[in-house]
Design a protein around this motif. Structure first.
Motif, PDB file in Angstrom:
ATOM      1  N   ALA A 139      -4.674  18.150  -4.297  1.00 20.93           N
ATOM      2  CA  ALA A 139      -3.448  17.688  -4.162  1.00 20.93           C
ATOM      3  C   ALA A 139      -2.617  17.780  -5.342  1.00 20.93           C
ATOM      4  O   ALA A 139      -1.383  18.038  -5.074  1.00 20.93           O
ATOM      5  N   TYR A 140      -3.391  17.285  -6.381  1.00 21.88           N
ATOM      6  CA  TYR A 140      -2.595  17.347  -7.656  1.00 21.88           C
ATOM      7  C   TYR A 140      -1.866  18.797  -7.831  1.00 21.88           C
ATOM      8  O   TYR A 140      -0.850  18.921  -8.405  1.00 21.88           O
ATOM      9  N   GLY A 141      -2.887  19.978  -7.565  1.00 21.21           N
ATOM     10  CA  GLY A 141      -2.181  21.184  -7.901  1.00 21.21           C
ATOM     11  C   GLY A 141      -1.341  21.379  -6.990  1.00 21.21           C
ATOM     12  O   GLY A 141      -0.038  22.077  -7.561  1.00 21.21           O
ATOM     13  N   ALA A 142      -1.156  21.242  -5.546  1.00 18.73           N
ATOM     14  CA  ALA A 142      -0.223  21.279  -4.721  1.00 18.73           C
ATOM     15  C   ALA A 142       0.992  20.759  -5.286  1.00 18.73           C
ATOM     16  O   ALA A 142       2.195  21.209  -5.079  1.00 18.73           O
ATOM     17  N   ARG A 174      -5.492  14.548 -14.867  1.00 23.94           N
ATOM     18  CA  ARG A 174      -4.608  14.125 -16.106  1.00 23.94           C
ATOM     19  C   ARG A 174      -4.519  15.122 -16.968  1.00 23.94           C
ATOM     20  O   ARG A 174      -3.175  15.365 -17.484  1.00 23.94           O
ATOM     21  N   VAL A 175      -5.275  16.074 -16.979  1.00 25.65           N
ATOM     22  CA  VAL A 175      -5.245  17.157 -18.122  1.00 25.65           C
ATOM     23  C   VAL A 175      -4.067  18.196 -17.484  1.00 25.65           C
ATOM     24  O   VAL A 175      -3.246  18.674 -18.087  1.00 25.65           O
ATOM     25  N   ARG A 176      -4.295  18.193 -16.051  1.00 31.98           N
ATOM     26  CA  ARG A 176      -3.381  19.266 -15.426  1.00 31.98           C
ATOM     27  C   ARG A 176      -1.912  18.865 -15.303  1.00 31.98           C
ATOM     28  O   ARG A 176      -0.867  19.456 -15.824  1.00 31.98           O
ATOM     29  N   CYS A 177      -1.609  17.328 -15.390  1.00 32.06           N
ATOM     30  CA  CYS A 177      -0.403  16.953 -15.450  1.00 32.06           C
ATOM     31  C   CYS A 177       0.048  17.007 -17.128  1.00 32.06           C
ATOM     32  O   CYS A 177       1.453  17.128 -17.322  1.00 32.06           O
ATOM     33  N   ALA A 178      -0.932  16.881 -18.083  1.00 34.29           N
ATOM     34  CA  ALA A 178      -0.376  16.952 -19.304  1.00 34.29           C
ATOM     35  C   ALA A 178       0.023  18.389 -19.562  1.00 34.29           C
ATOM     36  O   ALA A 178       0.914  18.734 -20.194  1.00 34.29           O
TER      37      ALA A 178
END
Length: 593
Positions: free
Chosen positions: A295-298, A323-327
């Motif tokens: 869901a974070y990826g989407a 967290r790292v994906r958002c960063a």
């Protein structure tokens, strides 16, 4: 925790299917009244205890158990006593039954299901669904259980419907009373034609709770069933509400590695990307870690996240991968737009991996000087990045470590500085590190041991740390010397093995003695067994038996005569412990007649 200005207390409660259905009937906003023989409502204060009850009591007794989480006004909750029902962590809040209505009025937010447990194989759950479909069980209770079912439950239930354990009055089609559950049972049956017909029914296109089962059928082993599932799925996705879409997405994520599951995953992720903001937010907060990450990826791919939302997630999201994906998203944008302020905030407030991303980006945009402030970071990967950044400025990080170590610092910072110098210093820096072997903090001393050894420092000074009063230091010294046990005189090790030494010192000495050579290993084991050593006797016994089972076969030479003379009385003294047969084998291996 705090919700706005209101202080709240988080509680958990394990429940069975019936109580869960009553909570659902309240709109997930209230606990049902207690029964006459239940004078106390007792939620628990930690999730582990709730899990233990749900899995260990509710599942055997009721076929399923659920762990709920909710928050209550902390000020109001103080009026109720906390009771210890067993161990230190087994604590409950005792609320009198007559005050439960008032307690419900002080709940903050909805009651959530955070864990679910079912009997192995999901057979009892499948039977319960079939019984409800036939009108012999509460359909509402079953629908409640399905409404909170995770991907594992849906997949397990689907398989359970096709086992021999499931019997519900023969074929049962004409007696089923609930059309929705009839469709579910039929869609999971062994008969492909029956599955196909169920999927073609209108109920699968309109009932959102069936969406996870429909997604499962898109990977069916029968082509005609798969094709029908895909035809129905298009209409079902248009009609699905948020909770149904999130549940189906969880199933799709679990199917992602299946031979025919990738298409379902792509379809559900596309649906999530275009779903309402609230639905995507619910998926990002889901207890299923796989769904949460997908869901974070989407969310990030859709570009719908505002800068502050992504920043908040990068700093506070519990899952480190998310967290790292958002960063990474923030870092990419900051490098593109030359926003060092964004990177500096991530660097100051983020987790270790987030800080690494931020510092790397600062170096990329021409600000390597930011690395010096993070040379004493407690994270190894962050220190390595900071050292790299400092080198990009033309300076050597080791020089900065030496300078910093001359000043007094709190133990946590000193420990990181010692570690850092051990990582990038030279043999000449050992003299800088040796004084820290006497630091008041045990963790600083332990780190100094590791750093001195890493730089090739004196084994003699490290050997002395084997008698340190702190176990963490002795473990570090043993780790530094265990491949070179002869660095410590055997006589010194025997002295440290004496019964009046602290256990951690004795343990380190024992491990180094047994690593010296085969016959010293046998000697120290027998010595401890003969003395009936309470602290290390069991360890010595297990090691001696392990030697007899394996390593003894490779001892091709007999021990010297003086060794045999020393070991013979020890075998006799240890024989009541090891047994006559093991003592006989020891004598044979040692050449004692």
């Amino acid at each position: 925790m705090r919700s706005g200005r209101q202080s709240t207390l988080t509680l958990w409660r394990p429940v069975g299917p019936a109580e869960l259905a009553l909570v659902r009937a309240s709109g997930w906003r209230a606990w049902p009244p207690r029964l006459p023989d239940q004078p106390i409502f007792y939620p628990v204060l930690n999730e582990a205890y709730a899990v233990k009850i749900a899995r260990g009591w509710n599942v055997p007794a009721l076929g399923a158990g659920f762990v709920t989480r909710f928050t209550v006004d902390a000020e109001f909750a103080r009026r109720y006593p906390v009771r210890q029902a067993g161990g230190r962590t087994i604590t409950e809040l005792w609320v009198p039954a007559e005050e439960l209505e008032e307690f419900n009025a002080h709940l903050v937010g909805p009651i959530e299901v955070v864990r679910e447990f079912h009997a192995p194989g999901y057979g009892p759950f499948a039977v319960r669904v079939a019984e409800a479909a036939a009108g012999r069980e509460s359909a509402y209770d079953v629908m409640t259980m399905l409404s909170v079912a995770g991907a594992d439950t849906w997949i397990g239930l689907d398989r359970a419907f096709r086992t021999d354990a499931l019997t519900y009055g023969g074929d049962g089609v004409t007696t089923l009373k609930d059309e929705r559950l009839l469709a579910l049972v039929a869609a999971c049956s062994r008969d492909g034609r029956r599955r196909e017909a169920a999927l073609a029914s209108a109920v699968f296109r309109t009932e959102g709770f069936l969406l996870p089962a429909l997604v499962l059928r898109t990977a069916d082993w029968v082509p005609q069933v798969r094709e029908q599932a895909w035809r129905s799925l298009a209409a079902a996705l248009r009609a699905a509400d948020g909770p149904a879409l999130v549940a189906a997405a969880g199933v799709a994520v679990a199917m992602g590695s299946w031979a025919r599951g990738d298409r379902a995953l792509e379809t559900l992720m596309a649906a999530l990307r275009s779903a309402p903001v609230e639905t995507l937010a619910a998926a990002r907060a889901h207890r299923d870690l796989g769904l949460r990450r997908a869901a974070y990826g989407a969310w990030l791919e859709s570009g719908r996240g505002r800068h502050q939302e992504v920043m908040d997630a990068a700093l506070s999201e519990p899952d480190p991968v998310c967290r790292v994906r958002c960063a990474e998203r923030l870092v990419t944008e900051a490098v593109r737009d030359e926003r060092p302020d964004v990177l500096e905030r991530l660097l100051e407030e983020g987790s270790a991996k987030v800080r690494v991303e931020a510092l790397t980006a600062l170096v990329k945009i021409g600000r390597p000087q930011a690395g010096a402030a993070h040379l004493a970071d407690r994270s190894a990967m962050m220190r390595a990045t900071a050292q790299w950044a400092v080198r990009r400025t033309g300076r050597e990080p080791a020089a900065l470590y030496r300078q910093a170590l001359t000043a007094d610092s709190e133990p946590g910072r000193t420990r990181a500085l010692v570690t850092g110098l051990g990582e990038c210093g030279t043999l000449h820096d050992v003299e800088v590190l040796l004084p820290f072997l006497g630091h008041p903090s045990p963790r600083v001393r332990a780190e100094a041991v590791r750093a001195v050894r890493r730089l090739g420092g004196s084994r003699t000074r490290i050997a002395g740390m084997l008698a340190d009063p702190a176990p963490v230091v002795v473990r570090a010294a043993y780790a530094a010397l265990h491949t070179e046990p002869d660095a410590v005189p055997a006589a010194q090790l025997w002295e440290w093995l004496s019964a009046d030494a602290p256990r951690h010192v004795r343990l380190g000495a024992y491990e180094l003695l047994r690593a010296l050579d085969t016959w010293t290993r046998v000697h120290v084991d027998l010595h401890l067994l003969a003395a009936r050593d309470v602290g290390l006797g069991d360890r010595a016994h297990a090691d001696l038996l392990a030697w007899l089972r394996g390593d003894a076969a490779t001892a091709y030479r007999m021990p010297p005569e003086e060794v045999r003379l020393r070991l013979e009385p020890l075998i006799a003294a240890a024989e009541p412990v090891v047994g006559g047969e093991q003592a006989r084998r020891l004598r044979w291996h040692l050449g004692i007649g």
